[in-house]
Design a protein around this motif. Structure first.
Motif, PDB file in Angstrom:
ATOM      1  N   ARG A 143     -23.582 -45.433 -11.486  1.00 58.89           N
ATOM      2  CA  ARG A 143     -23.369 -45.189  -9.926  1.00 58.89           C
ATOM      3  C   ARG A 143     -23.930 -46.342  -9.035  1.00 58.89           C
ATOM      4  O   ARG A 143     -23.253 -46.817  -8.313  1.00 58.89           O
ATOM      5  CB  ARG A 143     -23.920 -44.001  -9.605  1.00 58.89           C
ATOM      6  CG  ARG A 143     -23.214 -42.739 -10.141  1.00 58.89           C
ATOM      7  CD  ARG A 143     -23.642 -41.490  -8.953  1.00 58.89           C
ATOM      8  NE  ARG A 143     -23.183 -40.090  -9.608  1.00 58.89           N
ATOM      9  CZ  ARG A 143     -21.963 -39.828  -9.734  1.00 58.89           C
ATOM     10  NH1 ARG A 143     -20.918 -40.231  -9.227  1.00 58.89           N
ATOM     11  NH2 ARG A 143     -21.853 -38.685 -10.474  1.00 58.89           N
ATOM     12  N   GLN A 144     -25.224 -46.793  -9.303  1.00 54.12           N
ATOM     13  CA  GLN A 144     -25.785 -47.703  -8.976  1.00 54.12           C
ATOM     14  C   GLN A 144     -25.247 -49.140  -8.983  1.00 54.12           C
ATOM     15  O   GLN A 144     -25.060 -49.906  -7.954  1.00 54.12           O
ATOM     16  CB  GLN A 144     -27.359 -47.819  -9.387  1.00 54.12           C
ATOM     17  CG  GLN A 144     -28.006 -48.542  -8.857  1.00 54.12           C
ATOM     18  CD  GLN A 144     -28.408 -48.429  -7.156  1.00 54.12           C
ATOM     19  OE1 GLN A 144     -29.175 -47.472  -7.026  1.00 54.12           O
ATOM     20  NE2 GLN A 144     -27.677 -49.335  -6.443  1.00 54.12           N
ATOM     21  N   LEU A 145     -24.850 -49.439 -10.207  1.00 54.14           N
ATOM     22  CA  LEU A 145     -24.168 -50.711 -10.644  1.00 54.14           C
ATOM     23  C   LEU A 145     -22.743 -50.688  -9.628  1.00 54.14           C
ATOM     24  O   LEU A 145     -22.340 -51.773  -9.476  1.00 54.14           O
ATOM     25  CB  LEU A 145     -23.951 -50.938 -11.818  1.00 54.14           C
ATOM     26  CG  LEU A 145     -25.301 -51.223 -12.779  1.00 54.14           C
ATOM     27  CD1 LEU A 145     -24.977 -51.104 -14.276  1.00 54.14           C
ATOM     28  CD2 LEU A 145     -25.945 -52.597 -12.487  1.00 54.14           C
TER      29      LEU A 145
ATOM     30  N   ASP B 233     -32.036 -55.751 -11.321  1.00 58.60           N
ATOM     31  CA  ASP B 233     -32.347 -55.379  -9.857  1.00 58.60           C
ATOM     32  C   ASP B 233     -31.151 -55.752  -9.366  1.00 58.60           C
ATOM     33  O   ASP B 233     -30.151 -56.799  -9.514  1.00 58.60           O
ATOM     34  CB  ASP B 233     -33.570 -55.730  -9.484  1.00 58.60           C
ATOM     35  CG  ASP B 233     -33.929 -57.294  -9.463  1.00 58.60           C
ATOM     36  OD1 ASP B 233     -32.877 -57.828  -8.702  1.00 58.60           O
ATOM     37  OD2 ASP B 233     -34.676 -57.835 -10.146  1.00 58.60           O
ATOM     38  N   LEU B 234     -31.340 -55.495  -8.088  1.00 62.87           N
ATOM     39  CA  LEU B 234     -30.190 -55.657  -7.049  1.00 62.87           C
ATOM     40  C   LEU B 234     -29.942 -57.009  -6.748  1.00 62.87           C
ATOM     41  O   LEU B 234     -28.864 -57.420  -6.409  1.00 62.87           O
ATOM     42  CB  LEU B 234     -30.744 -54.918  -5.674  1.00 62.87           C
ATOM     43  CG  LEU B 234     -29.917 -54.976  -4.285  1.00 62.87           C
ATOM     44  CD1 LEU B 234     -28.473 -54.578  -4.398  1.00 62.87           C
ATOM     45  CD2 LEU B 234     -30.793 -54.321  -3.263  1.00 62.87           C
TER      46      LEU B 234
ATOM     47  N   GLY C   8     -26.488 -42.271 -13.670  1.00 60.99           N
ATOM     48  CA  GLY C   8     -27.107 -42.803 -12.588  1.00 60.99           C
ATOM     49  C   GLY C   8     -27.016 -44.309 -12.479  1.00 60.99           C
ATOM     50  O   GLY C   8     -26.673 -44.859 -11.341  1.00 60.99           O
ATOM     51  N   THR C   9     -27.221 -44.932 -13.457  1.00 59.71           N
ATOM     52  CA  THR C   9     -27.084 -46.430 -13.717  1.00 59.71           C
ATOM     53  C   THR C   9     -25.693 -46.968 -13.197  1.00 59.71           C
ATOM     54  O   THR C   9     -25.602 -47.920 -12.472  1.00 59.71           O
ATOM     55  CB  THR C   9     -27.510 -46.974 -14.974  1.00 59.71           C
ATOM     56  OG1 THR C   9     -28.625 -46.182 -15.420  1.00 59.71           O
ATOM     57  CG2 THR C   9     -27.508 -48.573 -14.937  1.00 59.71           C
TER      58      THR C   9
ATOM     59  N   TRP D 157     -17.287 -42.716  -9.678  1.00 59.50           N
ATOM     60  CA  TRP D 157     -18.926 -43.070  -9.553  1.00 59.50           C
ATOM     61  C   TRP D 157     -19.317 -43.176  -8.336  1.00 59.50           C
ATOM     62  O   TRP D 157     -20.323 -42.720  -7.665  1.00 59.50           O
ATOM     63  CB  TRP D 157     -19.417 -44.236 -10.304  1.00 59.50           C
ATOM     64  CG  TRP D 157     -19.335 -44.063 -11.895  1.00 59.50           C
ATOM     65  CD1 TRP D 157     -19.612 -42.786 -12.517  1.00 59.50           C
ATOM     66  CD2 TRP D 157     -18.769 -44.860 -13.041  1.00 59.50           C
ATOM     67  NE1 TRP D 157     -19.297 -43.044 -13.845  1.00 59.50           N
ATOM     68  CE2 TRP D 157     -19.029 -44.373 -14.273  1.00 59.50           C
ATOM     69  CE3 TRP D 157     -18.755 -46.413 -12.978  1.00 59.50           C
ATOM     70  CZ2 TRP D 157     -18.873 -44.916 -15.515  1.00 59.50           C
ATOM     71  CZ3 TRP D 157     -18.406 -46.835 -14.302  1.00 59.50           C
ATOM     72  CH2 TRP D 157     -18.744 -46.034 -15.492  1.00 59.50           C
TER      73      TRP D 157
ATOM     74  N   GLN E 286     -21.948 -49.202  -7.004  1.00 62.86           N
ATOM     75  CA  GLN E 286     -22.249 -49.443  -5.560  1.00 62.86           C
ATOM     76  C   GLN E 286     -22.514 -51.051  -5.322  1.00 62.86           C
ATOM     77  O   GLN E 286     -21.957 -51.339  -4.388  1.00 62.86           O
ATOM     78  CB  GLN E 286     -23.514 -48.907  -5.312  1.00 62.86           C
ATOM     79  CG  GLN E 286     -23.477 -47.375  -4.718  1.00 62.86           C
ATOM     80  CD  GLN E 286     -23.000 -47.276  -3.419  1.00 62.86           C
ATOM     81  OE1 GLN E 286     -23.066 -48.010  -2.783  1.00 62.86           O
ATOM     82  NE2 GLN E 286     -22.788 -45.901  -3.133  1.00 62.86           N
ATOM     83  N   TRP E 287     -23.357 -51.770  -6.206  1.00 56.53           N
ATOM     84  CA  TRP E 287     -23.688 -53.186  -5.927  1.00 56.53           C
ATOM     85  C   TRP E 287     -22.441 -53.941  -6.136  1.00 56.53           C
ATOM     86  O   TRP E 287     -22.502 -54.796  -5.284  1.00 56.53           O
ATOM     87  CB  TRP E 287     -24.964 -53.472  -6.845  1.00 56.53           C
ATOM     88  CG  TRP E 287     -26.136 -52.685  -6.802  1.00 56.53           C
ATOM     89  CD1 TRP E 287     -26.516 -52.204  -5.641  1.00 56.53           C
ATOM     90  CD2 TRP E 287     -27.347 -52.796  -7.443  1.00 56.53           C
ATOM     91  NE1 TRP E 287     -27.583 -51.632  -5.629  1.00 56.53           N
ATOM     92  CE2 TRP E 287     -28.242 -51.925  -7.218  1.00 56.53           C
ATOM     93  CE3 TRP E 287     -27.497 -53.296  -8.957  1.00 56.53           C
ATOM     94  CZ2 TRP E 287     -29.457 -51.919  -7.628  1.00 56.53           C
ATOM     95  CZ3 TRP E 287     -28.736 -52.949  -9.433  1.00 56.53           C
ATOM     96  CH2 TRP E 287     -29.889 -52.243  -8.682  1.00 56.53           C
TER      97      TRP E 287
END
Ligand code: BGC
Length: 392
Positions: free
Chosen positions: A308-310, A4-5, A305-306, A288, A312-313
Motif C-alpha cells: 500500500r505504501q509503495l 524510504d520515501l 502494508g508495504t 491497494w 502510494q509513493w
C-alpha cells in the motif's frame, strides 16, 4: 519497512528543475536543436464548433481497438450512434503481423457501417508518427511494449485502406491523429479554450496548441529524459523491450507503474511470491490504494502494508511528474487554460486526479482539469470532419 520515501519523492527544488528542463527541451526543439521532446505536426487547429455530420472513428490504443459511428452536431454536441470495442491481444506481439492486425481492425467495421457506405473515417493511432499531412502517418517506433512486425516505417492509414479493400468495405480513412491530439481536439470542441490534451493510461503523452506554429503539436513527452530515477526505474528499463526509451512514460504510465511497485516490493519482501514480471497491474494498485479494499493477492498483512505504501509513493510520483510537464507548458505559453485528460490511470486510480490537481495548484495553476472519457473517438470524428472539409 527499510525503503524510504526519498526514493520516490520529488521535493520542490527537484520539481523546479524538472519544469525548467522541460521548458528548455521544448525551446530547443522549437529552435531546431537536439531535444528529447518531439513536436510532431498534426495539421489541425482547435475545433471551431461548426463541425457537423456522421463520421466513423477508429481508436487504436495500447490495449483495445474501438470503432464508433459518431454524429457531430456542432457547438460541442455529439452522439455515439454505434460502437464496438475488442482487445487487440496477440496482434500486438512479435507473433502478430501487420496484415493480421489491420484485418482485425477492419473487421470491427462490420457492426458499424454497411459495405457500400463511403463514410469518412478518422483514425486515432496512439504511437509516434511522422506526418506530411492529415491523411498519412508513418509509424516512427512502437512504444508500450508493442512489437507487431511490419508496421514501423509504413503509412498506417494505407495499411488500413488496404485492409478495408480486402474486406470489401468502402469506408474512407481521411485523417490520422495521435490520441493526445484527439483528446486536445475533443477538449477544444467541448470546452473552448482548452490548451493541453494528455493521456494518462497505458501510455503517457501530451499535446498542446503552439501559437508560433499555429497548430496542435504532439510532444511525445513520454520520451522526456531530464527526470530523476531510482534503482527500480533502472531495473524496469533494463528488462524492457526498448531499454533507454520513454523514460518519463516508464515512470508515469499504467503499463509500467504496477511493475515498479512489484520490483520495490520484492526488494523489501523477497519471498512475497510476486515473481512474475508485470503481474501487478493498475487494477491491483487501485485495490491497494483504496482504503478498506481487499488485497488482490494472498499476501501476509505486513507485506500488504508495504505494498500500500509503495503504491502510494509511486502513484504520487507519477501524477506529480505529469502535472509538472503541464506547468512547464503553461510557463512556455505564458498563459494557462483548461486541460483535457483521458486514460485509465487518471480515471480509475483512487486519488490520482486530485494528485494532479494539487500539484498544479502548488505551482499556482487553479484551472479546470477535465476527464474526457472517449475523447480519442470524438477527436477522431472531429479530425475526419476537418479532413472532409479540406477535401471538398
Ligand atoms: C505513445 C504516444 C501516445 C501515448 C498515450 C505512448 O506510448 O508513444 O504516441 O500518445 O503512449 O497513448
Amino acid at each position: 519497512m527499510k525503503q524510504d520515501l526519498q526514493l520516490w519523492q520529488l521535493l520542490p527544488p527537484a520539481q523546479e528543475e524538472i519544469i525548467a528542463a522541460f521548458q528548455e527541451d521544448l525551446a530547443a526543439k522549437l529552435a531546431g536543436s537536439a531535444s528529447s521532446l518531439s513536436l510532431l505536426p498534426s495539421f489541425l487547429l482547435p475545433a471551431t464548433g461548426q463541425e457537423e455530420g456522421d463520421f466513423v472513428a477508429l481508436d487504436f490504443g495500447g490495449t483495445n481497438a474501438r470503432m464508433a459511428r459518431i454524429r457531430l452536431g456542432g457547438q460541442g454536441r455529439h452522439k455515439v450512434l454505434k460502437q464496438v470495442s475488442k482487445p487487440l491481444g496477440v496482434h500486438l506481439t512479435a507473433e502478430g503481423h501487420a496484415e493480421g492486425l489491420f484485418d482485425f481492425l477492419a473487421s470491427l467495421a462490420a457492426d458499424i457501417v454497411e459495405p457500400e457506405e463511403r463514410l469518412p473515417l478518422g483514425h486515432t493511432f496512439s504511437f509516434p508518427c511522422e506526418q506530411a499531412n492529415l491523411q498519412q502517418a508513418q509509424l516512427l517506433r512502437w512504444s508500450k511494449e508493442i512489437a507487431t512486425p511490419g508496421v514501423i516505417g509504413q503509412d498506417v492509414n494505407q495499411l488500413l485502406r488496404e485492409a478495408f479493400a480486402r474486406a470489401g468495405l468502402q469506408i474512407q480513412p481521411v485523417a490520422i491523429i495521435n490520441d493526445t491530439i484527439a483528446t486536445l481536439l475533443a477538449g477544444t470542441y467541448l470546452l473552448p479554450g482548452t490548451q493541453i490534451g494528455s493521456i494518462l493510461g497505458t501510455g503517457h503523452n501530451t499535446a498542446y496548441f503552439e501559437p508560433s506554429r499555429n497548430m496542435l503539436l504532439n510532444l511525445e513527452s513520454g520520451a522526456f529524459r531530464a527526470i530523476p530515477g531510482n534503482e527500480f526505474d533502472a531495473a524496469l528499463d533494463a528488462a524492457s523491450l526498448h531499454p533507454g526509451e520513454q523514460p518519463l512514460e516508464k515512470r508515469v504510465s499504467g503499463r509500467y507503474l504496477g511493475e515498479l511497485v512489484r520490483l520495490a516490493l520484492l526488494k523489501e519482501h523477497p519471498h512475497c511470491g510476486l515473481k512474475q514480471p508485470y503481474c501487478v497491474t493498475p487494477f491491483h494498485l487501485a485495490a491497494w490504494l483504496h482504503p478498506g479494499e481487499r488485497c488482490p493477492f494472498p499476501l501476509p498483512p505486513d507485506v500488504v502494508g508495504t505494498a500500500r505504501q509503495l503504491a502510494q509513493w509511486a502513484t504520487w510520483r507519477s501524477a506529480r511528474l505529469a502535472a509538472l510537464t503541464y506547468v512547464a507548458l503553461f510557463r512556455h505559453l505564458g498563459s494557462s487554460g483548461p486541460i483535457a485528460i483521458d486514460g485509465s490511470l487518471y480515471e480509475h486510480l483512487p486519488g490520482y486526479a486530485s494528485m494532479v490537481r494539487v500539484t498544479l495548484e502548488e505551482h499556482g495553476y487553479r484551472i479546470p482539469v477535465r476527464l474526457l472519457k472517449g475523447g480519442s473517438a470524438l477527436g477522431a470524428a472531429l479530425a475526419a470532419c476537418a479532413a472532409s472539409k479540406n477535401l471538398l
